[in-house]
Motif scaffolding. Structure first.
Motif, PDB file in Angstrom:
ATOM      1  N   LEU A  13       0.830  -1.211   0.000  1.00  0.00           N
ATOM      2  CA  LEU A  13       0.000   0.000   0.000  1.00  0.00           C
ATOM      3  C   LEU A  13       0.865   1.261   0.000  1.00  0.00           C
ATOM      4  O   LEU A  13       0.552   2.229  -0.697  1.00  0.00           O
ATOM      5  CB  LEU A  13      -0.950  -0.004   1.194  1.00  0.00           C
ATOM      6  CG  LEU A  13      -2.093  -1.012   1.123  1.00  0.00           C
ATOM      7  CD1 LEU A  13      -2.850  -1.054   2.439  1.00  0.00           C
ATOM      8  CD2 LEU A  13      -3.038  -0.681  -0.025  1.00  0.00           C
ATOM      9  N   LEU A  14       1.940   1.243   0.766  1.00  0.00           N
ATOM     10  CA  LEU A  14       2.840   2.401   0.769  1.00  0.00           C
ATOM     11  C   LEU A  14       3.466   2.617  -0.607  1.00  0.00           C
ATOM     12  O   LEU A  14       3.571   3.756  -1.081  1.00  0.00           O
ATOM     13  CB  LEU A  14       3.935   2.227   1.817  1.00  0.00           C
ATOM     14  CG  LEU A  14       3.499   2.420   3.253  1.00  0.00           C
ATOM     15  CD1 LEU A  14       4.630   2.061   4.206  1.00  0.00           C
ATOM     16  CD2 LEU A  14       3.049   3.850   3.495  1.00  0.00           C
ATOM     17  N   THR A  15       3.867   1.544  -1.250  1.00  0.00           N
ATOM     18  CA  THR A  15       4.439   1.646  -2.591  1.00  0.00           C
ATOM     19  C   THR A  15       3.410   2.185  -3.572  1.00  0.00           C
ATOM     20  O   THR A  15       3.706   3.064  -4.387  1.00  0.00           O
ATOM     21  CB  THR A  15       4.935   0.265  -3.072  1.00  0.00           C
ATOM     22  OG1 THR A  15       5.897  -0.222  -2.143  1.00  0.00           O
ATOM     23  CG2 THR A  15       5.555   0.356  -4.450  1.00  0.00           C
ATOM     24  N   MET A  16       2.184   1.681  -3.479  1.00  0.00           N
ATOM     25  CA  MET A  16       1.123   2.124  -4.373  1.00  0.00           C
ATOM     26  C   MET A  16       0.826   3.611  -4.177  1.00  0.00           C
ATOM     27  O   MET A  16       0.666   4.361  -5.140  1.00  0.00           O
ATOM     28  CB  MET A  16      -0.139   1.295  -4.132  1.00  0.00           C
ATOM     29  CG  MET A  16      -1.274   1.604  -5.079  1.00  0.00           C
ATOM     30  SD  MET A  16      -2.706   0.559  -4.793  1.00  0.00           S
ATOM     31  CE  MET A  16      -3.375   1.315  -3.335  1.00  0.00           C
ATOM     32  N   PHE A  17       0.754   4.049  -2.923  1.00  0.00           N
ATOM     33  CA  PHE A  17       0.436   5.446  -2.655  1.00  0.00           C
ATOM     34  C   PHE A  17       1.593   6.389  -2.951  1.00  0.00           C
ATOM     35  O   PHE A  17       1.396   7.603  -3.032  1.00  0.00           O
ATOM     36  CB  PHE A  17      -0.046   5.628  -1.216  1.00  0.00           C
ATOM     37  CG  PHE A  17      -1.489   5.274  -1.059  1.00  0.00           C
ATOM     38  CD1 PHE A  17      -2.481   6.065  -1.608  1.00  0.00           C
ATOM     39  CD2 PHE A  17      -1.854   4.138  -0.365  1.00  0.00           C
ATOM     40  CE1 PHE A  17      -3.818   5.736  -1.477  1.00  0.00           C
ATOM     41  CE2 PHE A  17      -3.188   3.796  -0.228  1.00  0.00           C
ATOM     42  CZ  PHE A  17      -4.172   4.597  -0.784  1.00  0.00           C
ATOM     43  N   ALA A  18       2.790   5.849  -3.129  1.00  0.00           N
ATOM     44  CA  ALA A  18       3.921   6.696  -3.496  1.00  0.00           C
ATOM     45  C   ALA A  18       3.710   7.298  -4.882  1.00  0.00           C
ATOM     46  O   ALA A  18       4.215   8.371  -5.187  1.00  0.00           O
ATOM     47  CB  ALA A  18       5.218   5.889  -3.458  1.00  0.00           C
ATOM     48  N   PHE A  19       2.924   6.610  -5.719  1.00  0.00           N
ATOM     49  CA  PHE A  19       2.671   7.096  -7.070  1.00  0.00           C
ATOM     50  C   PHE A  19       1.486   8.046  -7.125  1.00  0.00           C
ATOM     51  O   PHE A  19       1.470   8.992  -7.890  1.00  0.00           O
ATOM     52  CB  PHE A  19       2.434   5.923  -8.035  1.00  0.00           C
ATOM     53  CG  PHE A  19       3.626   5.022  -8.145  1.00  0.00           C
ATOM     54  CD1 PHE A  19       4.745   5.425  -8.850  1.00  0.00           C
ATOM     55  CD2 PHE A  19       3.633   3.793  -7.532  1.00  0.00           C
ATOM     56  CE1 PHE A  19       5.861   4.611  -8.949  1.00  0.00           C
ATOM     57  CE2 PHE A  19       4.747   2.964  -7.621  1.00  0.00           C
ATOM     58  CZ  PHE A  19       5.862   3.375  -8.328  1.00  0.00           C
ATOM     59  N   ASP A  20       0.463   7.782  -6.350  1.00  0.00           N
ATOM     60  CA  ASP A  20      -0.722   8.638  -6.355  1.00  0.00           C
ATOM     61  C   ASP A  20      -1.356   8.593  -4.973  1.00  0.00           C
ATOM     62  O   ASP A  20      -2.145   7.709  -4.675  1.00  0.00           O
ATOM     63  CB  ASP A  20      -1.729   8.174  -7.415  1.00  0.00           C
ATOM     64  CG  ASP A  20      -2.966   9.052  -7.471  1.00  0.00           C
ATOM     65  OD1 ASP A  20      -3.021  10.084  -6.770  1.00  0.00           O
ATOM     66  OD2 ASP A  20      -3.885   8.712  -8.221  1.00  0.00           O
ATOM     67  N   GLY A  21      -1.012   9.542  -4.140  1.00  0.00           N
ATOM     68  CA  GLY A  21      -1.522   9.575  -2.780  1.00  0.00           C
ATOM     69  C   GLY A  21      -2.654  10.559  -2.603  1.00  0.00           C
ATOM     70  O   GLY A  21      -2.841  11.096  -1.519  1.00  0.00           O
ATOM     71  N   SER A  22      -3.434  10.777  -3.652  1.00  0.00           N
ATOM     72  CA  SER A  22      -4.513  11.761  -3.589  1.00  0.00           C
ATOM     73  C   SER A  22      -5.656  11.281  -2.692  1.00  0.00           C
ATOM     74  O   SER A  22      -5.805  10.094  -2.422  1.00  0.00           O
ATOM     75  CB  SER A  22      -5.048  12.045  -4.988  1.00  0.00           C
ATOM     76  OG  SER A  22      -5.708  10.898  -5.504  1.00  0.00           O
ATOM     77  N   GLU A  23      -6.468  12.228  -2.257  1.00  0.00           N
ATOM     78  CA  GLU A  23      -7.647  11.901  -1.452  1.00  0.00           C
ATOM     79  C   GLU A  23      -8.620  11.035  -2.246  1.00  0.00           C
ATOM     80  O   GLU A  23      -9.261  10.146  -1.698  1.00  0.00           O
ATOM     81  CB  GLU A  23      -8.347  13.189  -0.996  1.00  0.00           C
ATOM     82  CG  GLU A  23      -7.617  13.933   0.089  1.00  0.00           C
ATOM     83  CD  GLU A  23      -7.564  13.169   1.396  1.00  0.00           C
ATOM     84  OE1 GLU A  23      -8.580  12.543   1.775  1.00  0.00           O
ATOM     85  OE2 GLU A  23      -6.502  13.194   2.038  1.00  0.00           O
TER      86      GLU A  23
END
Length: 73
Positions: A13-23
């Motif tokens: 999840l951290l890796t995934m959100f590193a690319f797009d951590g938008s709301e």
């Protein structure tokens, strides 16, 4: 200070959100996870019902039980 080890799901999840951590992305992920775990719960409850471990009598009994515990001071 104690270090926290992240499990593979947390790491992903951290890796995934590193690319797009938008709301918006967070909202989508929450919806997907909620749906996923809801389906797993439904399947588990269906299995309990089919096996007889859960029935209407037991549900009625649970409805009248006080399951909250008081917080200790």
């Amino acid at each position: 200070m104690k270090t926290t080890v992240l499990n593979p799901v947390q790491q992903h999840l951290l890796t995934m959100f590193a690319f797009d951590g938008s709301e918006e992305r967070l909202k989508e992920v929450k919806e997907v996870l909620t749906q996923y775990f809801s389906q797993k719960l439904d399947k588990c409850l269906d299995q309990l019902w089919d096996s007889g471990a859960l029935n209407q009598e037991k549900l009625d009994e649970l409805r009248t039980k006080h399951l909250r515990t008081e917080l200790q001071k």
